[in-house]
Write an enzyme that holds these catalytic residues in place. Structure first.
Site, mmCIF file in Angstrom:
data_model
loop_
_atom_site.group_PDB
_atom_site.id
_atom_site.type_symbol
_atom_site.label_atom_id
_atom_site.label_comp_id
_atom_site.label_asym_id
_atom_site.label_seq_id
_atom_site.Cartn_x
_atom_site.Cartn_y
_atom_site.Cartn_z
ATOM 1 N N ARG A 198 4.888 56.103 18.242
ATOM 2 C CA ARG A 198 4.758 56.874 17.149
ATOM 3 C C ARG A 198 5.623 57.883 17.158
ATOM 4 O O ARG A 198 6.288 58.337 16.011
ATOM 5 C CB ARG A 198 3.245 57.313 16.886
ATOM 6 C CG ARG A 198 2.438 56.457 16.497
ATOM 7 C CD ARG A 198 1.277 57.035 15.879
ATOM 8 N NE ARG A 198 0.340 56.079 15.580
ATOM 9 C CZ ARG A 198 -0.876 56.004 15.588
ATOM 10 N NH1 ARG A 198 -1.752 57.085 15.716
ATOM 11 N NH2 ARG A 198 -1.568 55.029 15.243
ATOM 12 N N HIS A 209 -1.379 64.225 13.171
ATOM 13 C CA HIS A 209 -2.627 63.259 13.242
ATOM 14 C C HIS A 209 -3.576 63.482 14.284
ATOM 15 O O HIS A 209 -4.602 63.324 14.305
ATOM 16 C CB HIS A 209 -1.693 61.839 13.290
ATOM 17 C CG HIS A 209 -2.704 60.711 13.367
ATOM 18 N ND1 HIS A 209 -3.557 60.633 12.363
ATOM 19 C CD2 HIS A 209 -2.849 59.653 14.258
ATOM 20 C CE1 HIS A 209 -4.163 59.180 12.312
ATOM 21 N NE2 HIS A 209 -3.767 58.800 13.406
ATOM 22 N N ARG A 237 -0.784 59.357 22.518
ATOM 23 C CA ARG A 237 -1.864 58.587 22.426
ATOM 24 C C ARG A 237 -1.401 57.165 21.842
ATOM 25 O O ARG A 237 -0.772 57.025 20.956
ATOM 26 C CB ARG A 237 -2.863 59.054 21.754
ATOM 27 C CG ARG A 237 -4.259 58.231 21.487
ATOM 28 C CD ARG A 237 -5.201 58.671 20.360
ATOM 29 N NE ARG A 237 -4.448 58.812 19.115
ATOM 30 C CZ ARG A 237 -4.845 58.020 18.103
ATOM 31 N NH1 ARG A 237 -5.815 57.062 18.283
ATOM 32 N NH2 ARG A 237 -4.151 58.284 17.148
ATOM 33 N N GLU A 246 -1.000 46.918 16.200
ATOM 34 C CA GLU A 246 -0.421 48.257 16.102
ATOM 35 C C GLU A 246 0.622 48.801 16.785
ATOM 36 O O GLU A 246 0.892 48.033 17.866
ATOM 37 C CB GLU A 246 -1.667 49.330 15.997
ATOM 38 C CG GLU A 246 -2.590 49.346 14.817
ATOM 39 C CD GLU A 246 -3.632 50.402 14.729
ATOM 40 O OE1 GLU A 246 -3.688 51.069 15.571
ATOM 41 O OE2 GLU A 246 -4.367 49.937 13.934
ATOM 42 N N HIS A 270 1.749 61.524 12.971
ATOM 43 C CA HIS A 270 1.866 59.985 12.296
ATOM 44 C C HIS A 270 3.008 59.718 11.513
ATOM 45 O O HIS A 270 3.230 60.667 10.571
ATOM 46 C CB HIS A 270 0.331 59.657 11.643
ATOM 47 C CG HIS A 270 0.117 58.473 11.512
ATOM 48 N ND1 HIS A 270 0.872 57.412 10.745
ATOM 49 C CD2 HIS A 270 -0.674 57.286 11.998
ATOM 50 C CE1 HIS A 270 0.414 56.464 10.547
ATOM 51 N NE2 HIS A 270 -0.610 56.199 11.373
HETATM 52 C C1 SIN Z 1 -3.410 54.242 12.200
HETATM 53 O O1 SIN Z 1 -4.376 53.742 11.269
HETATM 54 O O2 SIN Z 1 -2.489 54.205 11.945
HETATM 55 C C2 SIN Z 1 -4.139 55.428 12.788
HETATM 56 C C3 SIN Z 1 -4.781 54.659 14.009
HETATM 57 C C4 SIN Z 1 -4.954 55.695 14.807
HETATM 58 O O3 SIN Z 1 -4.403 56.720 15.010
HETATM 59 O O4 SIN Z 1 -5.465 55.231 16.048
#
Ligand code: SIN
Length: 525
Positions: A273, A330, A365, A112, A227
């Site tokens: 993000r 988010h 975060r 991620e 997000h």
């Molecule tokens: C996501 O799946 O993009 C969110 C995961 C997260 O915010 O930890």
């Protein structure tokens, strides 16, 4: 009055982890304003980050967390949460928790944004939260007492100022009182105070507002994570499109098919993000439509069953490969200030999960660190409470009268729209002042009496409190860092703000800002 040993308010992952570790030794009650499964944890698509892979290290995960959070963290907390998190995840894996595996049986570790290595554990593809909540619920015995549909609207303190219980409001307007020497707020974040958000509709920051009204210190409320990719249709966001989709190769493009992250950040679609969200926001403000191009993702429907279902529900054709996206609120990095066990600044009151500000997330975060935080602090607080001296006889309520019942004219939807517009991805002194003036014009105060109000009006009032606190914090921080972007103060200002936190503490309803030398700025709101 109903007595127990530990009251937990909220029913997400942190709450369930705490309850399962306490249930052998103490009487535990979980109170939730809705149903047990209404939580941000239940919705979590992303997964749980932990350095369990062969090539991974606690130090590397720590470094990624600090970088994403712009070093606005307590470094020792980051390191020891990741260390403890790794151990907890290993024991969950050993106990047979349902994490996804590759065909050879190895754990399938996902990638991620802002992670330097694949380290995200998932369950059921994009259904990690649901699987983990069900897994933990199955470990609870019948001694754990669930109270659904009651909204905690006030924390009760004894004559020493220790928290000793809660008052709840029922749908029929009646009030109940529960007493316990330990009250734990695990109510989640405040994403639902924004009109565009990925959160459960119950995530309205109640715990933050309750703790603040009781006199606890809140910290870092201005840091809000947006997000980058919420499904966006007909002028509204419709749900989260997980970052894991970009982790699997999806690209961010405009309507001409041009990639929008090229030349913006070396990690492109997987940049931190706030950088991706700011870019998409800028492009959208210039009139472009932004899409997630999912054509490079193999087996999309198998890997992302929840997202597939959501897209189909909204008649998005996945075979065309383009999902329209826009950023939305988010995650709340700030919250009730706690120590490394989850203790707040009020004796007997604790906070775990997203409602807390533990020093882990800093200004932004790192993706998938929040379920990890919930598991770690649930376990830590359990250890602390089991050894704590329970002094039930000390419970004696100090019933201070509040002022007159208010007339609540404030419109919840208007508040949410204004939060998005004026305290959203990009803020300025002008927009923040405009919002604060609007909030101040609502004839509400931090002292407003809630007893006579309906559940729904209490909800709106608590959102007013949280909205005010976020706005006050955002006005004071005159720089841009992580999830706090000020158009009038672009860039980080280390000289003035490096590792400085804004604490919000209720005190005589005067606004006073105190600068000290200890990297903290206190606002007495
Ligand atoms: C996501 O799946 O993009 C969110 C995961 C997260 O915010 O930890």
């Amino acid at each position: 009055m109903i007595k127990t040993d530990v009251i937990i308010v909220g029913s997400g992952l942190a709450a369930l982890q705490l309850a399962r570790q306490l249930q052998e030794q103490l009487n535990v009650m979980i109170i939730t304003k809705n149903k047990v499964r209404d939580s941000n944890s239940y919705l979590a698509q992303g997964g749980i980050a932990a350095p369990v892979g062969k090539e991974d290290k606690v130090g590397l995960h720590t470094e990624d967390t600090l970088t994403a959070g712009c070093h606005h963290q307590h470094e020792h907390i980051v390191k020891n949460v990741i260390r403890d998190g790794k151990n907890i995840m290993k024991s969950l894996i050993g106990d047979g928790a349902p994490f996804d595996r590759k065909s050879n049986g190895d754990l399938a570790l996902g990638m991620e944004g802002a992670h330097s290595i694949a380290r995200i554990l998932h369950s059921g593809g994009d259904q990690t939260g649901r699987y983990m909540v069900e897994y933990l619920l199955n470990t609870l015995d019948e001694k754990v007492w669930f109270v659904e549909g009651e909204m905690v609207f006030e924390l009760v303190k004894d004559t020493r100022g220790h928290c000793c219980g809660v008052k709840t409001k029922l749908v029929d307007g009646s009030i109940k009182y529960y007493s316990a020497p330990h009250v734990v707020l695990a109510t989640g974040g405040a994403g639902a105070v924004y009109s565009s958000n990925s959160n459960a509709r119950t995530a309205t920051g109640d715990g933050m507002a309750l703790a603040f009204r009781a006199g606890a210190a809140l910290s870092d409320m201005e840091f809000i994570q947006f997000h980058p990719t919420l499904l966006y249709l007909d002028g509204a966001s419709r749900g989260l499109i997980s970052e894991a989709v970009r982790g699997e190769g999806a690209l961010l493009i405009d309507e001409k098919g041009e990639r929008i992250m090229e030349g913006v950040h070396p990690q492109l679609e997987l940049a931190p993000r706030h950088i991706v969200a700011e870019r998409i926001n800028g492009e959208r403000l210039s009139g472009k439509k932004i899409y997630l191009d999912i054509s490079p993702v193999k087996d999309f429907e198998i890997k992302f069953p929840s997202i597939t279902k959501m897209c189909k529900k909204h008649h998005i054709s996945l075979s065309e490969g383009r999902i329209p996206v826009s950023p939305g609120c988010h995650f709340t990095m700030g919250g009730i200030m706690t120590d490394e066990f989850g203790k707040s600044t009020i004796e007997g009151l604790y906070a775990i999960g997203e409602v807390a500000c533990t020093g882990l997330h800093g200004a932004n975060r790192l993706a998938s660190n929040s379920l990890l935080e919930g598991l770690v602090f649930g376990e830590r607080l359990a250890k602390h409470l089991i050894t704590a001296n329970i002094n039930v006889s000390a419970v004696k309520t100090d019933s201070k009268p509040y002022g007159n019942p208010p007339e609540l004219n404030i419109k919840r939807n208007e508040l949410k729209e204004r939060m998005m517009k004026d305290v959203g991805i990009i803020r300025s002194e002008q927009s923040l002042t405009r919002h604060l003036n609007w909030l101040n014009a609502q004839s509400l105060s931090y002292k407003t009496e809630l007893d006579p109000l309906s559940q729904s009006d209490i909800q709106t009032y608590l959102m007013w409190v949280v909205s005010t606190l976020i706005t006050q914090g955002a006005l004071v921080r005159t720089e841009s860092r992580g999830g706090h972007i000020r158009s009038d103060y672009p860039g980080e200002n280390d000289e003035e703000w490096f590792k400085r936190s804004i604490l919000l503490i209720k005190n005589n309803h005067q606004l006073k800002v105190v600068h000290d030398e200890q990297h903290q700025i206190e606002i007495y709101a």
